[in-house]
Design a protein around this motif. Structure first.
Motif, PDB file in Angstrom:
ATOM      1  N   ASP A  11      66.574 -49.918  64.300  1.00  0.00           N
ATOM      2  CA  ASP A  11      67.138 -50.866  63.333  1.00  0.00           C
ATOM      3  C   ASP A  11      67.317 -50.130  62.013  1.00  0.00           C
ATOM      4  O   ASP A  11      66.335 -49.834  61.329  1.00  0.00           O
ATOM      5  N   PRO A  12      68.554 -49.832  61.641  1.00  0.00           N
ATOM      6  CA  PRO A  12      68.779 -49.077  60.404  1.00  0.00           C
ATOM      7  C   PRO A  12      68.350 -49.842  59.151  1.00  0.00           C
ATOM      8  O   PRO A  12      68.129 -49.238  58.103  1.00  0.00           O
ATOM      9  N   ASP A  13      68.199 -51.161  59.261  1.00  0.00           N
ATOM     10  CA  ASP A  13      67.800 -51.976  58.109  1.00  0.00           C
ATOM     11  C   ASP A  13      66.295 -52.226  58.042  1.00  0.00           C
ATOM     12  O   ASP A  13      65.820 -52.890  57.129  1.00  0.00           O
ATOM     13  N   ALA A  14      65.561 -51.708  59.026  1.00  0.00           N
ATOM     14  CA  ALA A  14      64.110 -51.930  59.069  1.00  0.00           C
ATOM     15  C   ALA A  14      63.411 -51.160  57.953  1.00  0.00           C
ATOM     16  O   ALA A  14      63.905 -50.132  57.476  1.00  0.00           O
ATOM     17  N   ALA A  15      62.258 -51.669  57.569  1.00  0.00           N
ATOM     18  CA  ALA A  15      61.460 -51.002  56.528  1.00  0.00           C
ATOM     19  C   ALA A  15      60.903 -49.670  57.039  1.00  0.00           C
ATOM     20  O   ALA A  15      60.749 -48.730  56.266  1.00  0.00           O
ATOM     21  N   ASP A  16      60.606 -49.601  58.338  1.00  0.00           N
ATOM     22  CA  ASP A  16      60.056 -48.366  58.919  1.00  0.00           C
ATOM     23  C   ASP A  16      61.157 -47.344  59.147  1.00  0.00           C
ATOM     24  O   ASP A  16      62.260 -47.682  59.591  1.00  0.00           O
ATOM     25  N   ALA A  17      60.836 -46.089  58.879  1.00  0.00           N
ATOM     26  CA  ALA A  17      61.771 -44.992  59.110  1.00  0.00           C
ATOM     27  C   ALA A  17      62.072 -44.879  60.607  1.00  0.00           C
ATOM     28  O   ALA A  17      61.254 -45.282  61.441  1.00  0.00           O
ATOM     29  N   PRO A  18      63.225 -44.315  60.966  1.00  0.00           N
ATOM     30  CA  PRO A  18      63.569 -44.194  62.391  1.00  0.00           C
ATOM     31  C   PRO A  18      62.515 -43.468  63.227  1.00  0.00           C
ATOM     32  O   PRO A  18      62.217 -43.894  64.345  1.00  0.00           O
ATOM     33  N   PHE A  19      61.902 -42.385  62.697  1.00  0.00           N
ATOM     34  CA  PHE A  19      60.883 -41.692  63.495  1.00  0.00           C
ATOM     35  C   PHE A  19      59.714 -42.620  63.790  1.00  0.00           C
ATOM     36  O   PHE A  19      59.133 -42.582  64.878  1.00  0.00           O
ATOM     37  N   GLU A  20      59.356 -43.486  62.824  1.00  0.00           N
ATOM     38  CA  GLU A  20      58.243 -44.419  63.012  1.00  0.00           C
ATOM     39  C   GLU A  20      58.617 -45.497  64.024  1.00  0.00           C
ATOM     40  O   GLU A  20      57.775 -45.940  64.812  1.00  0.00           O
ATOM     41  N   GLN A  21      59.869 -45.912  64.039  1.00  0.00           N
ATOM     42  CA  GLN A  21      60.318 -46.883  65.038  1.00  0.00           C
ATOM     43  C   GLN A  21      60.230 -46.292  66.442  1.00  0.00           C
ATOM     44  O   GLN A  21      59.775 -46.960  67.372  1.00  0.00           O
ATOM     45  N   VAL A  22      60.634 -45.037  66.592  1.00  0.00           N
ATOM     46  CA  VAL A  22      60.528 -44.355  67.888  1.00  0.00           C
ATOM     47  C   VAL A  22      59.060 -44.239  68.287  1.00  0.00           C
ATOM     48  O   VAL A  22      58.669 -44.590  69.405  1.00  0.00           O
ATOM     49  N   ARG A  23      58.228 -43.770  67.357  1.00  0.00           N
ATOM     50  CA  ARG A  23      56.802 -43.596  67.638  1.00  0.00           C
ATOM     51  C   ARG A  23      56.156 -44.901  68.059  1.00  0.00           C
ATOM     52  O   ARG A  23      55.452 -44.977  69.068  1.00  0.00           O
ATOM     53  N   THR A  24      56.400 -45.950  67.299  1.00  0.00           N
ATOM     54  CA  THR A  24      55.784 -47.250  67.565  1.00  0.00           C
ATOM     55  C   THR A  24      56.211 -47.814  68.912  1.00  0.00           C
ATOM     56  O   THR A  24      55.372 -48.296  69.683  1.00  0.00           O
ATOM     57  N   GLN A  25      57.501 -47.738  69.205  1.00  0.00           N
ATOM     58  CA  GLN A  25      57.986 -48.322  70.454  1.00  0.00           C
ATOM     59  C   GLN A  25      57.441 -47.576  71.678  1.00  0.00           C
ATOM     60  O   GLN A  25      57.048 -48.209  72.669  1.00  0.00           O
ATOM     61  N   ILE A  26      57.373 -46.260  71.610  1.00  0.00           N
ATOM     62  CA  ILE A  26      56.811 -45.508  72.736  1.00  0.00           C
ATOM     63  C   ILE A  26      55.315 -45.787  72.853  1.00  0.00           C
ATOM     64  O   ILE A  26      54.798 -46.027  73.950  1.00  0.00           O
ATOM     65  N   ALA A  27      54.608 -45.777  71.739  1.00  0.00           N
ATOM     66  CA  ALA A  27      53.160 -46.033  71.764  1.00  0.00           C
ATOM     67  C   ALA A  27      52.856 -47.421  72.317  1.00  0.00           C
ATOM     68  O   ALA A  27      51.951 -47.577  73.151  1.00  0.00           O
ATOM     69  N   ASP A  28      53.612 -48.424  71.880  1.00  0.00           N
ATOM     70  CA  ASP A  28      53.386 -49.793  72.366  1.00  0.00           C
ATOM     71  C   ASP A  28      53.616 -49.894  73.873  1.00  0.00           C
ATOM     72  O   ASP A  28      52.836 -50.513  74.592  1.00  0.00           O
TER      73      ASP A  28
END
Length: 129
Positions: A11-28
């Motif tokens: 989500d380009p509009d998310a507060a989290d940076a793209p790397f954090e979005q990738v990290r979070t989704q894989i970790a979850d």
């Protein structure tokens, strides 16, 4: 085991940076079993291309996941979901022990040290703040 597909949404509009979005989704997904232990992740370049991200962005997420014990990299063989639960439990227990010893050296009583830990946990886990 049926083949798994890794679907990540950035989500380009998310507060989290793209790397954090990738990290979070894989970790979850690894944590809840949607990505089983041993699942081979896409290459950094492949996932970056699929997501429209720079390879360095995905590499940063993979490094963070490896540091957290969620994935393991096996050289040229690729990156795989690790048995992260045990590693995470050990790491958090070690961090708690370090905190407890430090709090005692600082002269904090049990209640004050526990309150500080609760406040830190509340701040870290409270998504409404």
């Amino acid at each position: 085991m049926s083949p798994q597909t890794l679907t990540i949404t950035i989500d380009p509009d998310a507060a989290d940076a793209p790397f954090e979005q990738v990290r979070t989704q894989i970790a979850d997904r690894a944590r809840d079993g949607r990505l089983p232990v041993g699942y081979k992740l896409p290459t950094v370049r492949g996932l970056a291309e699929d997501l429209g991200l720079a390879a360095n962005t995905v590499a940063k997420a993979y490094r963070a996941l490896e540091s957290d014990g969620v994935i393991e990299t096996r050289g040229r063989n690729g990156s795989f979901v690790a048995a992260a639960g045990e590693a995470a439990d050990k790491e958090v227990a070690a961090a708690a022990e370090i905190y407890a010893r430090r709090a005692r050296r600082l002269g904090l009583d049990h209640g004050t040290a526990l309150a500080a830990a609760r406040d830190a946990l509340r701040a870290a886990y409270d998504t409404d703040a």
